[in-house]
Design a protein around this motif. Structure first.
Motif, mmCIF file in Angstrom:
data_model
loop_
_atom_site.group_PDB
_atom_site.id
_atom_site.type_symbol
_atom_site.label_atom_id
_atom_site.label_comp_id
_atom_site.label_asym_id
_atom_site.label_seq_id
_atom_site.Cartn_x
_atom_site.Cartn_y
_atom_site.Cartn_z
ATOM 1 N N GLY A 79 18.680 -45.117 -37.187
ATOM 2 C CA GLY A 79 18.361 -43.702 -37.076
ATOM 3 C C GLY A 79 17.249 -43.523 -36.060
ATOM 4 N N ASP A 122 18.054 -39.275 -36.339
ATOM 5 C CA ASP A 122 17.216 -39.597 -37.504
ATOM 6 C C ASP A 122 17.334 -38.562 -38.617
ATOM 7 O OD1 ASP A 122 15.900 -37.688 -35.938
ATOM 8 O OD2 ASP A 122 13.912 -38.533 -36.273
ATOM 9 N N ALA A 125 20.518 -39.301 -40.375
ATOM 10 C CA ALA A 125 20.383 -40.507 -41.199
ATOM 11 C C ALA A 125 19.652 -40.192 -42.501
ATOM 12 C CB ALA A 125 19.651 -41.599 -40.424
ATOM 13 N N ALA A 303 20.755 -44.823 -42.675
ATOM 14 C CA ALA A 303 21.201 -45.652 -41.547
ATOM 15 C C ALA A 303 22.010 -46.840 -42.041
ATOM 16 C CB ALA A 303 19.995 -46.121 -40.727
#
Length: 313
Positions: A79, A122, A125, A303
């Motif tokens: 991520g 991110d 994730a 992730a």
């Protein structure tokens, strides 16, 4: 069906959460247990090859601590703050990760570690982590907003993260919610991020002697009128954004995460709920506003889930 321990059927995954200042990585089981984890400074100016080498050292460290072999790891999910090119594995964010503009992060990690790698935004994730093992379990659709240095957002619907054209990640923090305010770095006038993020509140408070959002909130609690105005405008922006997201996505659940939620979730949740209660075209009590449950583990778990076949789908 239970996973076997043979090398042809790896049981574990590695999740990496890259931030502008810190990178965290952990070994995760198919059941979502974080077996071992570690963190280190990102230092993006050293380049993507340096990051790949340090991730490889971290991988060896984690495997040793967990008494596992590399052939028991199915791959590495990463991520990373966007914008990203998910097809090529390139990171296109000179603001947060300067020094990574050239080359593919995915290819660098794969060639260094020998593992398959999947790159992900991110915020996406973190949402995947919360939907797998946290506050979004069993909910659909799920919207997650993270209030930290910036404001990130992601939508999970029908078993997958929502994508825009060409796989683009929507920047939900950049919606305009208040006219007549300073423009943010993207050129938006009065965006949610410029008013309700940690950096946005700090930027507005700095001329008055408050260099952090925490100081702005503390001054507001002490009755300082200017600090109270900054906080009130941040909360007003949050309420308006809830109205927009509710009518756009009709989520079953809105998860609030990020550093600001560690201490200020009740205020943000209350303002969002007030806005939702006024929505006459949406059924009452349809949308639940809840705190993120996984904290700084959400990105690692989400992730890691990218490399585990049957987590969310």
């Amino acid at each position: 069906m239970h996973a076997s321990s043979s090398s042809s059927d790896p049981r574990f995954s590695l999740g990496v959460d890259i931030g502008g200042t810190k990178t965290a990585m952990g070994l995760v089981s198919p059941q979502g247990a974080l077996l071992e984890h570690l963190s280190f400074e990102t230092r993006s100016r050293r380049g993507i090859q340096d990051m790949a080498l340090r991730l490889n050292r971290g991988l060896e460290n984690l495997l040793q601590r967990a008494s596992l072999e590399k052939n028991q790891v199915s791959g590495m999910g990463v991520g990373c703050p966007g914008p990203l090119n998910l097809e090529t594995g390139e990171v296109l964010n000179p603001y947060t990760l300067p020094g990574w503009e050239q080359g593919s992060l995915t290819q660098a990690i794969e060639s260094t570690t020998g593992l398959r790698v999947r790159l992900e935004n991110d915020a996406d994730a973190a949402l995947l982590g919360e939907c797998w093992m946290g506050a979004g379990q069993g909910k659909n659709p799920v919207l997650m907003l993270t209030f930290g240095t910036g404001v990130g957002g992601a939508l999970f619907t029908d078993g997958r993260v929502y994508r825009g054209a060409r796989g683009e990640h929507p920047e939900m923090g950049l919606i305009p919610v208040h006219t007549g305010m300073p423009k943010d770095y993207s050129g938006v006038d009065g965006s949610l991020e410029s008013l309700a993020s940690g950096s946005g509140m700090a930027q507005r408070g700095e001329p008055l002697g408050w260099s952090h959002a925490r100081a702005v909130f503390e001054a507001a609690q002490d009755g300082h009128p200017e600090a109270s105005r900054i906080v009130d405008e941040a909360l007003e922006a949050v309420g308006r954004s809830a109205w927009v997201y509710a009518h756009t996505f009709c989520p079953e659940c809105i998860i609030l995460g990020g550093g600001l939620m560690d201490h200020h979730f009740p205020a943000f949740q209350q303002r969002m709920q007030q806005a939702l209660d006024q929505a006459s075209l949406i059924a009452k009590n349809l949308i639940e506003v809840v705190p993120a449950r996984l904290g700084n583990q959400a990105g690692m778990l989400g992730a890691a889930s990218l490399m585990l076949k049957s987590t969310l789908s």
